[in-house]
Enzyme design. Structure first.
Site, PDB file in Angstrom:
ATOM      1  N   ASP A   1       0.615  -1.058  -0.042  1.00 47.67           N
ATOM      2  CA  ASP A   1       0.070  -0.011   0.150  1.00 47.67           C
ATOM      3  C   ASP A   1       0.761   1.341  -0.047  1.00 47.67           C
ATOM      4  O   ASP A   1       2.002   1.232   0.503  1.00 47.67           O
ATOM      5  CB  ASP A   1      -0.811   0.125   1.241  1.00 47.67           C
ATOM      6  CG  ASP A   1      -2.021  -0.957   1.172  1.00 47.67           C
ATOM      7  OD1 ASP A   1      -2.272  -1.533   0.236  1.00 47.67           O
ATOM      8  OD2 ASP A   1      -2.793  -1.090   2.317  1.00 47.67           O
TER       9      ASP A   1
ATOM     10  N   ARG B   1      -0.993  -0.587  -8.798  1.00 47.30           N
ATOM     11  CA  ARG B   1      -2.241  -0.211  -8.616  1.00 47.30           C
ATOM     12  C   ARG B   1      -2.416   1.494  -8.464  1.00 47.30           C
ATOM     13  O   ARG B   1      -1.508   1.937  -7.929  1.00 47.30           O
ATOM     14  CB  ARG B   1      -2.765  -0.916  -7.018  1.00 47.30           C
ATOM     15  CG  ARG B   1      -4.090  -0.385  -6.498  1.00 47.30           C
ATOM     16  CD  ARG B   1      -4.237  -0.457  -4.903  1.00 47.30           C
ATOM     17  NE  ARG B   1      -3.982  -1.790  -4.625  1.00 47.30           N
ATOM     18  CZ  ARG B   1      -3.624  -1.802  -3.309  1.00 47.30           C
ATOM     19  NH1 ARG B   1      -3.532  -0.877  -2.386  1.00 47.30           N
ATOM     20  NH2 ARG B   1      -3.425  -3.189  -2.953  1.00 47.30           N
TER      21      ARG B   1
END
Ligand code: FAD
Length: 278
Positions: free
Chosen positions: A107, A158
């Site tokens: 992340d 992402r």
């Protein structure tokens, strides 16, 4: 125990409960990305313990045969303690992912952590020939340049709009400007990447744009959404044949995550109030 209203967004407090959730998603063609909740540890011990839990989780995913990845926050595995602690723990998790055939996402947290996160990603994705992915944030002005750097690497990236409130010098603040930046970044990715594009958004306009770009450039992509957000759409996209991954938080630190989901959208707050009243 997690109250029923939070169960919509968090898959229980334990790994076995979260894996049960992934099993039912897999039955509908949706894959899972498990995130053990936890962040901003300022001591080494809890950071090491969470890294240990990720390693065990990866072993369990392998045993279960489920279609499931993991996603880890840098500050959960030691970034606030020291860059070296973060990198050491990430290395352990990625090595376990490699051994067990489980994909590991990293992340992205606030803009002060971008460089160290991308540097660690670049090294590990090269050493492990893929098997790792990293998140990038369209609201940061630097992101197109970062994407150029990431384009030739194996692995996946992402793209999200960005969840952190960043200073004006480094980020776009207006929603429309962030949306424009998201489209520009997506286009850059479809044009320059060979695949491995993760569209991390619930926004129907961005999903449609990704479909158009896929038709134009032919580049492979997947869509990623959070558990409890547009769940029906997630199943519909999977039924259309688009690789669909659900990001699934679990663990005993569920309260602040649930509270964030409720605060960010009126519909979520109304849902919570209705659940309490009924
Ligand atoms: P928004 O811009 O919030 O909304 C656009 C439209 O999407 C809405 O008008 C509506 O049509 C639809 N929509 C949005 N939310 C809902 C809802 N709850 N219910 C129904 N419709 C909705 N951020 C980071 O900074 N770092 C990360 O590592 C990170 N990882 C993420 C991983 C995943 C899988 C996802 C999905 C998000 C992640 N984020 C991360 C959060 C991200 O940055 C955004 O804050 C968040 O996704 C909101 O932006 P959005 O594109 O989904 O849509």
């Amino acid at each position: 125990m997690i109250p029923p209203i939070a169960n919509n967004f968090v898959a229980g407090e334990t790994a076995p409960g979260a894996l049960d959730h992934v099993a039912s998603l897999n039955d509908d063609g949706v894959k899972g990305i498990l995130n053990l909740l936890g962040e901003h540890y300022d001591e080494r011990q809890p950071a090491d313990e969470d890294a240990d839990q990720y390693v065990e989780l990866i072993q369990e995913i392998d045993k279960s045969g489920l279609d499931c990845a993991v996603s880890v926050k840098p500050s959960q595995i030691g970034l606030d303690v020291g860059d070296d602690v973060f990198v050491e723990n990430l290395e352990r998790i990625v090595a376990a992912g490699d051994d067990h055939g489980v994909f590991v996402w990293v992340d992205m947290e606030d803009y002060t952590t971008t460089d160290v996160t991308l540097d660690a990603y670049e090294r590990l994705v090269t050493e492990h020939e893929g098997g790792v992915g990293v998140c990038t944030q369209a609201n940061l002005k630097r992101t197109p340049e970062d994407l150029e750097r990431l384009a030739p690497l194996p692995g996946k990236v992402r793209l999200v709009k960005g969840a952190y409130s960043e200073p004006e010098e480094v980020s776009y603040k207006k929603k429309e400007r962030v949306n424009e930046a998201y489209r520009d970044c997506l286009e850059l990715m479809f044009e320059e990447f060979e695949g491995g594009i993760g569209v991390g958004s619930h926004d129907p306009a961005m999903i449609d744009y990704a479909k158009d770009l896929h038709d134009e450039y032919g580049t492979d992509y997947e869509v990623q959404m959070l558990m409890g957000v547009r769940d029906d759409e997630q199943r519909d996209l999977a039924a259309e044949g688009i690789p669909m991954w659900q990001y699934i938080p679990y663990g005993d630190k569920w309260f602040s995550y649930f509270y964030r989901r409720v605060r960010e959208r009126k519909e979520n707050a109304l849902f919570a109030v209705r659940a309490v009243l009924s």
